[in-house]
Design a protein around this motif. Structure first.
Motif, PDB file in Angstrom:
ATOM      1  N   GLN A 129       0.817  -1.212   0.000  1.00 43.74           N
ATOM      2  CA  GLN A 129       0.000   0.000   0.000  1.00 43.74           C
ATOM      3  C   GLN A 129       0.853   1.266   0.000  1.00 43.74           C
ATOM      4  N   VAL A 156      -2.362  -5.142  -2.990  1.00 40.80           N
ATOM      5  CA  VAL A 156      -2.857  -4.853  -1.646  1.00 40.80           C
ATOM      6  C   VAL A 156      -4.042  -5.762  -1.290  1.00 40.80           C
ATOM      7  N   TRP A 206      -8.227   1.887   1.597  1.00 43.90           N
ATOM      8  CA  TRP A 206      -7.377   1.169   2.562  1.00 43.90           C
ATOM      9  C   TRP A 206      -7.925   1.332   3.978  1.00 43.90           C
TER      10      TRP A 206
END
Length: 298
Positions: free
Chosen positions: A88, A145, A285
């Motif tokens: 990330q 990710v 995220w």
């Protein structure tokens, strides 16, 4: 909880250059094994069978490595290895670098985006540089990710390492070229399989965070993409940012006639839209971190 801690560690520190200048990154080690196998076995007959053998070796070796680390080194090692294999922070930084370079000059933007995409960049205009950076953000968010996190949650560290090994093999030998079409066939097909669910989860997460677009439109655009998986996050990003992505692109001097994703979106884009893509990476995220935290609690 180990997955959440690995996410947080990756988000805070990314890939410290001072560490990987001194010791090889695990992905580099995996790449060396694949490169050696490519040179040693990708010749003569039975190339597809040899490629299947490489895939079996990578899966078995990755699973064994994960089991050994979990059993012998404990949760701290699992968190550290997990953080190393997530991407990330490095993804967000690399995409932001393209925006920063593009604000300096078009030439700087071309040079920086060439580090994260495989297409020809020498003749790109500013919108093409921005589209390439945003597409890279979308696709790599899915396979760098969300997919690693998915397999980390499903199968622990063995699942994460197996995924990274297969994904690395696909990026190195999974091409439809005379040299790799047979040898890389197994790695490419298995990588497609491992990314099938995560790619669609990525698109759904982006849609939830942005609230823009319709699932039916994302689905329609994704199905027109050359990849069975990459089109999903790309279509969701395009609608989330209200930009048109994809379209004609040049690879190795040959212009592809790919359709635009979200063709009604803005086409004259630049550094501001790249920064918006970086912000979207972090917003999604954060949602994932909250969901992983809740999963750990309940």
């Amino acid at each position: 909880m180990t997955v959440l801690l690995a996410m947080l560690l990756d988000a805070l520190f990314g890939e410290p250059k001072w560490v990987w200048d001194r010791i090889p990154h695990p992905a580099v080690l995996i790449g060396r094994v694949i490169g050696w196998a490519d040179k040693r076995f990708n010749s003569g007959g039975l190339r597809r069978a040899k490629g299947v053998g490489l895939l079996i070796a990578l899966v078995a070796g990755g699973a064994l490595a994960g089991v050994v680390i979990e059993a012998l080194l404990g949760p701290v090692a699992v968190v550290l290895v997990g953080a190393i294999l997530l991407a990330q922070r490095s993804l967000a930084d690399h995409v932001r670098d393209v925006a920063d370079a593009l604000r300096v000059s078009l030439g700087d933007g071309r040079m920086m985006v060439a580090r994260i995409v495989g297409r020809d960049t020498a003749e790109m205009d500013e919108p093409a540089v921005a589209r390439a950076a945003i597409e890279s953000a979308a696709e790599n968010f899915s396979d760098g990710v969300i997919a690693p996190l998915f397999w980390f949650l499903v199968a622990g560290l063995p699942g994460l390492i197996v995924y990274k090994a297969v994904n690395t093999a696909d990026s190195m030998v999974g091409y439809r070229t005379p040299r790799h079409e047979d040898f890389g066939w197994a790695a490419a097909r298995f990588d497609d399989l491992l990314n099938w669910v995560p790619a669609r989860i990525t698109a759904l997460l982006i849609l939830v965070v942005t609230g823009k677009g319709r699932w039916a439109d994302i689905t329609a655009d994704a199905r027109r993409h050359r990849s069975p998986n990459a089109g999903w996050p790309e279509a969701a990003f395009a609608r989330g940012l209200n930009v048109a992505l994809a379209g004609p692109r040049s690879y190795h001097g040959s212009l592809s006639d790919d359709p635009f994703v979200n063709p009604e979106g803005k086409r004259v884009i630049g550094a501001d839209e790249i920064i918006a893509a970086v912000r979207l990476l972090w917003r999604v995220w954060l949602l994932v971190a909250v969901l992983v935290g809740l999963l750990a609690l309940f």
